[in-house]
Design a protein around this motif. Structure first.
Motif, mmCIF file in Angstrom:
data_model
loop_
_atom_site.group_PDB
_atom_site.id
_atom_site.type_symbol
_atom_site.label_atom_id
_atom_site.label_comp_id
_atom_site.label_asym_id
_atom_site.label_seq_id
_atom_site.Cartn_x
_atom_site.Cartn_y
_atom_site.Cartn_z
ATOM 1 N N UNK A 1 -8.302 -1.126 -2.220
ATOM 2 C CA UNK A 1 -7.832 -0.221 -3.270
ATOM 3 C C UNK A 1 -6.574 -0.783 -3.933
ATOM 4 N N UNK A 2 -6.585 -0.826 -5.269
ATOM 5 C CA UNK A 2 -5.399 -1.279 -6.010
ATOM 6 C C UNK A 2 -5.186 -2.778 -5.889
ATOM 7 N N UNK A 3 -3.899 -3.158 -5.943
ATOM 8 C CA UNK A 3 -3.552 -4.589 -5.891
ATOM 9 C C UNK A 3 -4.227 -5.255 -4.679
ATOM 10 N N UNK A 4 -4.893 -6.408 -4.939
ATOM 11 C CA UNK A 4 -5.770 -6.917 -3.888
ATOM 12 C C UNK A 4 -5.274 -8.075 -3.048
ATOM 13 N N UNK A 5 -4.301 -8.831 -3.562
ATOM 14 C CA UNK A 5 -3.956 -10.113 -2.926
ATOM 15 C C UNK A 5 -3.711 -9.978 -1.425
ATOM 16 N N UNK A 6 -2.717 -9.172 -1.064
ATOM 17 C CA UNK A 6 -2.296 -9.128 0.347
ATOM 18 C C UNK A 6 -3.357 -8.424 1.202
ATOM 19 N N UNK A 7 -3.859 -7.291 0.696
ATOM 20 C CA UNK A 7 -4.849 -6.538 1.484
ATOM 21 C C UNK A 7 -6.060 -7.409 1.807
ATOM 22 N N UNK A 8 -6.548 -8.129 0.789
ATOM 23 C CA UNK A 8 -7.755 -8.944 0.986
ATOM 24 C C UNK A 8 -7.492 -10.074 1.987
ATOM 25 N N UNK A 9 -6.329 -10.714 1.856
ATOM 26 C CA UNK A 9 -6.003 -11.809 2.779
ATOM 27 C C UNK A 9 -5.946 -11.274 4.214
ATOM 28 N N UNK A 10 -5.372 -10.093 4.373
ATOM 29 C CA UNK A 10 -5.289 -9.517 5.729
ATOM 30 C C UNK A 10 -6.680 -9.158 6.260
ATOM 31 N N UNK A 11 -7.525 -8.623 5.377
ATOM 32 C CA UNK A 11 -8.891 -8.273 5.789
ATOM 33 C C UNK A 11 -9.599 -9.521 6.299
ATOM 34 N N UNK A 12 -9.493 -10.604 5.547
ATOM 35 C CA UNK A 12 -10.191 -11.841 5.920
ATOM 36 C C UNK A 12 -9.703 -12.344 7.276
ATOM 37 N N UNK A 13 -8.387 -12.322 7.460
ATOM 38 C CA UNK A 13 -7.837 -12.790 8.730
ATOM 39 C C UNK A 13 -8.386 -11.967 9.890
#
Ligand code: B12
Ligand code: SF4
Length: 472
Positions: free
Chosen positions: A116-128
């Motif tokens: 949801x919203x800004x994706x950079x950090x959330x997506x990187x954390x999800x992948x990790x």
């Protein structure tokens, strides 16, 4: 260690702007650890073989950016097909639609995680977490499913985009986008969010009225570097409100001038920002290549502007228009008619204001849209209380058309016909004079000046010869 592949997909759509959202989330990932593959449905007749082949290469997830409307159709089709072929591969959706409809999106079987919203950090954390086979609890700004139960984590605050690395345009075929869009144009985003509160707009719900912009020096350096590589002629700033901070605008113009960049540029502006911009900065902008601004005029009556919390005065529109004429800068205005219970007189008044603006300069273009309620804002909330029926579920939202000409829930058929004819004639009447169109332009001017739009025969003939391009 073998690199993990992250496959990012942009659904089919009718315009060829560069997929900045995917570039943003893809560029944030460490290139030493990840092999990021961007596949764009707008560039491929059938994107599936390419997606399958990329996913076979040690993929960690398949991620899709989704706007409301038609792109949902392709996003669903592709995600469902991928799910069938790779049932254990997590599918992540992000972007405007899933952000505003987080829960509803997670009801879709093929979608496992929503950012949801800004994706950079959330997506990187999800992948990790996916790589480590860990629970997604603790990753802010996402929703996901565990044993078919939907879990929504706390929201994530908008990070200052200055802390992110530059977008890596090498992840896409820049030349292909330039060729398809018909102009050597670079799409670039220099800020995220918007501080304003317009009651029809999705931005306040998405970015909570926060705004962060790159510093001018960074913009200068990045655009310069990209220019050395791609030699584009024009930079299209895709920001919601490029002119939010006048010192930043001044700095950007100075950067372009200092670097002698042979480019023109485009940015979005609010009419009040134009009024507050000192003459000297207007001049610098022009000198640095500012070609056109886009201004949301929305309505031609103060009453409607106040009602929709636009927080501008009608005079601001004309004052900014005057500034643009002084500096030889073109404007695209956008106008919305047919708000719930908008008085008939207000619509007529708006069309009169459109005429006034068009008469001021043939470099002014006005696009007229019909209001379409979209949840996540004040007007839509009020409509929901009145039991207005919004589309339900992804399938229905995929048929939603923001720019569907000729349809309005709050205008009569007669009004819509009138506006459709007006849209055609005003466009023709005050565009740059062309010898071959001289007679048509004179007829159009006469019709607009006298408000005669019945029997639009000229429109039928022109549309037969040159059909309107699909907008969404
Ligand atoms: C470029 C653009 C387009 C392009 C689409 C580009 C594409 N990828 O297909 C085109 C020209 C096709 C387009 C069309 C339309 N658009 Co448009 N568009 C934009 C614009 C100006 C920039 C988008 C962008 O690239 N932003 C830059 C990136 C970095 O930001 P972002 O998209 O928000 O992405 C971040 C997060 O959302 C998230 N994220 C995004 N995708 C994903 C995916 C994953 C997997 C993850 C993890 C995270 C993630 O992370 C990103 C980085 O933080 C935005 C306004 C804006 N400034 O965002 C409007 C905007 C998205 N468009 C909008 C609208 C209304 C339209 C139109 C209806 C036309 C119109 N009248 O304006 C049409 C129709 C869309 C359709 N149904 O086909 C609205 C909202 C739409 C919505 N709710 O879906 C916006 C917000 C403008 C506004 N304020 O009204 N648009
Ligand atoms: S319409 Fe423009 S100024 Fe208003 S809230 Fe949306 S992005 Fe901001």
């Amino acid at each position: 260690m073998q690199k993990k592949t992250v496959v990012l997909y942009n659904p089919k759509a009718v315009f060829y702007t560069m997929p900045l959202a995917l570039l943003a989330i893809g560029s944030y990932l460490d290139p030493l650890k990840y092999n990021v593959v961007i596949i764009d449905g707008r560039l491929e007749k059938d994107p599936l073989p390419k997606i399958f082949s990329a996913l076979k290469d040690n993929a960690v997830c398949f991620a899709v950016t989704v706007l409301t409307g038609r792109p949902i159709k392709d996003a669903l089709h592709v995600s469902r097909t991928v799910k069938q072929k790779f049932p254990d591969l997590p599918i992540v959706w992000g972007g405007w639609h899933p952000s505003l409809f987080l829960f509803e999106t997670l009801l879709e079987d093929s979608v496992d995680i929503v950012v949801k919203g800004q994706g950079e950090i959330s997506f990187a954390e999800v992948i990790q977490k996916l790589i480590n086979k860990e629970q997604l609890a603790g990753v802010n700004g996402i929703g996901y499913k565990v044993d078919n139960k939907i879990i929504i984590n706390p929201e994530r605050h908008l990070a200052d985009i200055n802390s992110f690395l530059p977008l890596n345009y090498n992840l896409i075929d820049v030349a292909a986008y330039m060729q398809l869009s018909g102009r050597k144009q670079l799409d670039y985003i220099s800020s995220q969010g918007c501080r304003f509160r317009c009651a029809f707009c999705a931005d306040p719900a998405m970015y909570k009225r926060r705004w962060h912009g790159y510093l001018p020096q960074r913009i200068g350096e990045e655009i310069d570097e990209l220019w050395q590589q791609h030699h584009f002629e024009h930079v299209h700033f895709q920001d919601e409100t490029f002119f939010t901070n006048r010192d930043r605008v001044k700095g950007v113009a100075e950067e372009f001038i200092k670097r002698k960049l042979p480019i023109s540029w485009f940015g979005t502006m609010r009419a009040d920002q134009g009024v507050r911009l000192p003459f000297e900065i207007w001049s610098l902008c022009k000198k640095s290549g500012l070609e056109r601004v886009m201004i949301g005029m929305e309505s031609g009556t103060q009453q409607m502007l106040d009602w929709m919390q636009k927080d501008i005065r009608l005079e601001h529109i004309f004052e900014t228009a005057e500034q643009c004429i002084k500096h030889d800068i073109a404007i695209n205005f956008s106008v919305i008619v047919g708000f719930p219970n908008e008085p008939k007189e207000s619509v007529s008044e708006t069309l009169e204001v459109v005429k006034r603006l068009r008469r001021m300069s043939s470099d002014f273009v006005v696009n007229i849209f019909y209001y379409k309620p979209y949840p996540g804002n004040k007007i839509a909330d009020e409509l929901a209380i009145q039991n207005y029926r919004f589309p339900k579920g992804l399938e229905e939202w995929s048929d939603f058309d923001y720019v569907d000409s000729g349809k309005s829930d709050w205008l009569t058929d007669e009004q819509v016909q009138h506006i459709e004819a007006f849209k055609f004639y005003q466009q023709l009447a005050w565009s740059k004079p062309v010898v071959s169109k001289y007679v048509l332009q004179q007829i159009a001017k006469l019709r607009c000046n006298k408000n005669i739009y019945a029997f639009p025969l000229e429109k039928k003939i022109v549309r037969f010869i040159k059909p309107v391009k699909q907008m969404s």
